[in-house]
Design an enzyme around this catalytic site. Structure first.
Site, PDB file in Angstrom:
ATOM      1  N   HIS A 186      31.992  28.640 -46.903  1.00  0.00           N
ATOM      2  CA  HIS A 186      33.090  29.610 -46.824  1.00  0.00           C
ATOM      3  C   HIS A 186      33.625  30.061 -48.176  1.00  0.00           C
ATOM      4  O   HIS A 186      34.109  31.175 -48.297  1.00  0.00           O
ATOM      5  CB  HIS A 186      34.184  29.102 -45.886  1.00  0.00           C
ATOM      6  CG  HIS A 186      33.763  29.296 -44.470  1.00  0.00           C
ATOM      7  ND1 HIS A 186      33.254  28.282 -43.713  1.00  0.00           N
ATOM      8  CD2 HIS A 186      33.668  30.424 -43.730  1.00  0.00           C
ATOM      9  CE1 HIS A 186      32.899  28.767 -42.533  1.00  0.00           C
ATOM     10  NE2 HIS A 186      33.141  30.056 -42.513  1.00  0.00           N
ATOM     11  N   GLU A 429      26.580  32.351 -31.707  1.00  0.00           N
ATOM     12  CA  GLU A 429      26.256  31.554 -32.894  1.00  0.00           C
ATOM     13  C   GLU A 429      25.800  30.150 -32.521  1.00  0.00           C
ATOM     14  O   GLU A 429      25.550  29.316 -33.374  1.00  0.00           O
ATOM     15  CB  GLU A 429      27.441  31.523 -33.869  1.00  0.00           C
ATOM     16  CG  GLU A 429      28.763  31.143 -33.267  1.00  0.00           C
ATOM     17  CD  GLU A 429      29.930  31.270 -34.255  1.00  0.00           C
ATOM     18  OE1 GLU A 429      29.700  31.356 -35.460  1.00  0.00           O
ATOM     19  OE2 GLU A 429      31.083  31.268 -33.784  1.00  0.00           O
ATOM     20  N   ASP A 453      26.047  30.303 -38.525  1.00  0.00           N
ATOM     21  CA  ASP A 453      26.025  29.119 -37.665  1.00  0.00           C
ATOM     22  C   ASP A 453      24.776  29.078 -36.787  1.00  0.00           C
ATOM     23  O   ASP A 453      24.215  28.012 -36.552  1.00  0.00           O
ATOM     24  CB  ASP A 453      27.287  29.068 -36.799  1.00  0.00           C
ATOM     25  CG  ASP A 453      28.458  28.496 -37.580  1.00  0.00           C
ATOM     26  OD1 ASP A 453      28.255  27.509 -38.309  1.00  0.00           O
ATOM     27  OD2 ASP A 453      29.573  29.046 -37.483  1.00  0.00           O
ATOM     28  N   CYS A 500      27.498  39.641 -37.581  1.00  0.00           N
ATOM     29  CA  CYS A 500      28.470  39.498 -38.663  1.00  0.00           C
ATOM     30  C   CYS A 500      28.142  38.314 -39.561  1.00  0.00           C
ATOM     31  O   CYS A 500      28.885  37.992 -40.469  1.00  0.00           O
ATOM     32  CB  CYS A 500      29.887  39.373 -38.103  1.00  0.00           C
ATOM     33  SG  CYS A 500      30.071  37.997 -36.982  1.00  0.00           S
TER      34      CYS A 500
HETATM   35  C1  PEP Z   1      28.687  32.976 -38.612  1.00  0.00           C
HETATM   36  O1  PEP Z   1      28.678  31.816 -38.204  1.00  0.00           O
HETATM   37  O2  PEP Z   1      27.655  33.643 -38.841  1.00  0.00           O
HETATM   38  C2  PEP Z   1      29.973  33.657 -38.857  1.00  0.00           C
HETATM   39  C3  PEP Z   1      30.014  34.940 -39.104  1.00  0.00           C
HETATM   40  O3  PEP Z   1      31.099  32.913 -38.846  1.00  0.00           O
HETATM   41  P1  PEP Z   1      31.520  31.894 -40.011  1.00  0.00           P
HETATM   42  O4  PEP Z   1      30.626  32.157 -41.198  1.00  0.00           O
HETATM   43  O5  PEP Z   1      32.939  32.131 -40.310  1.00  0.00           O
HETATM   44  O6  PEP Z   1      31.252  30.570 -39.376  1.00  0.00           O
HETATM   45 MG    MG Z   2      30.456  30.835 -37.416  1.00  0.00          MG
END
Ligand code: PEP
Ligand code: MG
Length: 569
Positions: A186, A429, A453, A500
């Site tokens: 993150h 995910e 994920d 995303c």
């Molecule tokens: C993902 O898991 O691809 C996602 C967009 O969410 P995050 O990266 O916040 O887990």
């Molecule tokens: Mg995620």
């Protein structure tokens, strides 16, 4: 030269600021006299009070009154006469200032920790914080403080938590390098939305770099060059200028459509963490927000879950900022590596597989309902879509949707205006959701594929671990098949699909995703224009053929060479 994973692009040259907690080595030795020890303690205490006041002053720009209260608690503790006199008494008995301060603090910490009352338990954390400052000041050790940086530097750290990253001041942070992390951790994701160059997963970084070393960060390649000679600096300055030049040329595409040479249009959206990132999406030609990671509102809140009103204001600001363009807000995805100051998650062996995201929200419906109410109230200010994270079963989706419907009904009966149509979708995910996508699509209005994920869970490879980062393989045919299942499942039910996860902005994946029929690509704002340029040069029909061949390959390498061959690279 050190090598890491290029996590947020750019080339910068600057001085290293090492974010490293000092090692506190307590010795119970009186240096000169008892009086001098008392003096050492008093001076350290005064400096601590000054330091806390300064931190509070700087924090005023970003924190609310309620959140600033934490500093008052710290000041109260540092000014407590009882605390100071206990330490002085110990010094009078022949102990050193550091030993006395540590002993009194430890005693108070264990006393507060053993209390049943949650309020008093929390005070133990305040004492730890204040006594750490006092000890550093007694021993003359500098405490690194991201908010105190007032010159241009490159941050060098073992790891940066998402909340450390949130504190970075863009004006002074040229870039950051960390030993821990992968492309989808993150702090890397946040660096991209803050448009700060970042390299993560750099082995031996902390033992190699010293504070004030001059560093070249080539965050296009993941290279870190320490104390370079003049010639090397010149070479990288030229590379940096080239990169900035190319970036400028891409800006001509800001107002263009994302349309293939055979006339098929897709949507390019941005991923954001809060209202202040909207400007980045607009400036980079984003056609909407495909993911608002709402948990950052929760992580920036100091003392408690953000109230309905605070959240309402934030969602409203984003919707208004996007001026009628689609905004997909993901409900709270907390847990895993995303922690809160004011809520202790249960200890788990595998937090990424544990109590997080929708699992937490369905358990803590009070928290969930507050967020949904804020969102539904804000829906009249733009085009809002809501999605739930980490959905594994159809029942989880239906339960979450039911809570949404209940809150919507309640608000309507209270006379609150809500938008006519709020689409309610889900993140795909977890492999189970991708495999059963055709069933989920009967109930969800849309899907957004979270490949960060999805890849982590499909490959059973922790996205935070640089040791297994070779398993982050977006082009592995197994992942491509899961993506195809998701898109086909949605389309056969007349629903749209976005992506995303970071894969949506991966230049090698984009042609295949286009061929598989992805409708919306949502990514870090800085990747939008590059992706638009690529798509505008492709034929959808040819990419369908490429995608068909890619899913029959047996390795990521094979898919990659197929892509390169097709695009004549
Ligand atoms: C993902 O898991 O691809 C996602 C967009 O969410 P995050 O990266 O916040 O887990
Ligand atoms: Mg995620």
């Amino acid at each position: 030269m050190l090598k890491g994973i290029a996590a947020s692009s750019g080339i910068v040259i600057g001085k290293a600021y090492k974010l490293e907690s000092p090692i506190i080595d307590i010795k119970n030795e009186i240096k000169t006299s008892i009086e001098d020890e008392k003096d050492r303690f008093q001076k350290a205490l005064e400096k601590t009070v000054n330091d806390i006041n300064k931190v509070k002053e700087r924090a005023k720009a970003n924190l609310s009154e309620k959140e600033l209260a934490i500093f008052d608690a710290h000041l109260m503790m540092a000014n407590d006469p009882e605390f100071a006199s206990q330490i002085e008494n110990m010094i009078s008995e022949g102990n050193s200032a550091d030993h006395a301060a540590k002993s009194v603090a430890d005693m108070m910490i264990s006393m507060f920790e053993s209390m049943d009352d949650a309020y008093f338990k929390e005070r133990a954390a305040d004492i730890k914080d204040v006594s750490y400052r006092i000890l550093c000041n007694i021993l003359g050790l500098a405490i690194p403080d991201l908010t105190a940086i007032d010159e241009e530097v490159i941050i060098v750290a073992q790891d940066l938590t998402p909340s450390d990253t949130a504190q970075l001041n863009k004006k002074y942070t040229l870039g950051f390098c960390t030993e821990i992390g992968g492309r989808t951790s993150h702090s890397a994701i946040m660096a991209r939305s803050l448009e700060i160059p970042a390299i993560v997963g750099i082995k031996s970084l902390m033992e190699t770099v010293k504070s004030n070393d001059i560093i070249i960060m080539d965050a296009l390649e993941g290279d870190v060059i320490i104390n370079p000679d003049a010639e090397t600096i010149k070479k990288y300055e030229a590379k940096r200028d080239n990169y900035l030049e190319e970036k400028k040329t891409l800006e001509t595409l800001i107002h263009e459509k994302t349309i293939t040479i055979d006339g098929i249009q897709v949507e390019l959206a941005g991923n954001i963490g809060g209202p202040k990132d909207v400007v980045g999406v607009i400036n980079n030609g984003g056609e909407g927000v495909g993911l608002l990671r709402s948990e950052f509102l929760y992580m920036n809140s100091e003392n408690d879950f953000p109230s309905e009103e605070e959240q309402f204001e934030a969602y409203k600001e984003v919707l208004e900022g996007m001026n009628g363009k689609k905004v997909v807000v993901r409900t709270l995805d907390i847990g895993g590596d995303k922690k809160l100051n004011y809520f202790t998650f249960p200890e788990e062996m595998n937090p990424f597989l544990g109590y997080r995201a929708i699992r937490f929200c369905l358990d803590r419906k009070d928290v969930f309902r507050t967020q949904l109410r804020a969102l539904i109230r804000a829906s009249v200010y733009g085009k809002l879509c809501i999605m739930f994270p980490m959905i594994a079963t159809v029942n989880e989706f239906l339960d979450a949707k039911k809570v949404f419907e209940e809150e919507k009904e309640k608000l309507i009966s209270e006379g609150v205006k809500v938008a006519d149509k709020i689409e309610v979708g889900m993140m795909v995910e977890i492999p189970a959701a991708a495999i059963l996508a055709d069933e989920f699509a009967k109930y969800a209005d849309f899907f957004s594929i979270g490949t960060n994920d999805l890849i982590q869970y499909s490959m059973a490879a922790d996205r935070m671990s640089e040791k297994v980062s070779y398993l982050y393989q977006p082009l592995n045919p197994s992942i491509l098949r899961l993506v195809k299942m998701t898109i086909d499942g949605a389309h056969s039910n007349g629903k749209w699909v976005g992506m995303c996860g970071e894969m949506a902005g991966d230049i090698n994946a984009v042609p295949i995703l286009l061929g598989l029929g992805l409708d919306e690509f949502s990514m870090s704002a800085t990747s939008i224009l590059k992706t638009r340029k690529i798509i505008r040069g492709l034929s959808k029909k040819e990419m369908e053929e490429l995608a068909n061949r890619a899913i029959s390959c047996n390795s990521e390498e094979e898919v990659l060479s197929l892509v390169k061959q097709t695009l004549n690279q």
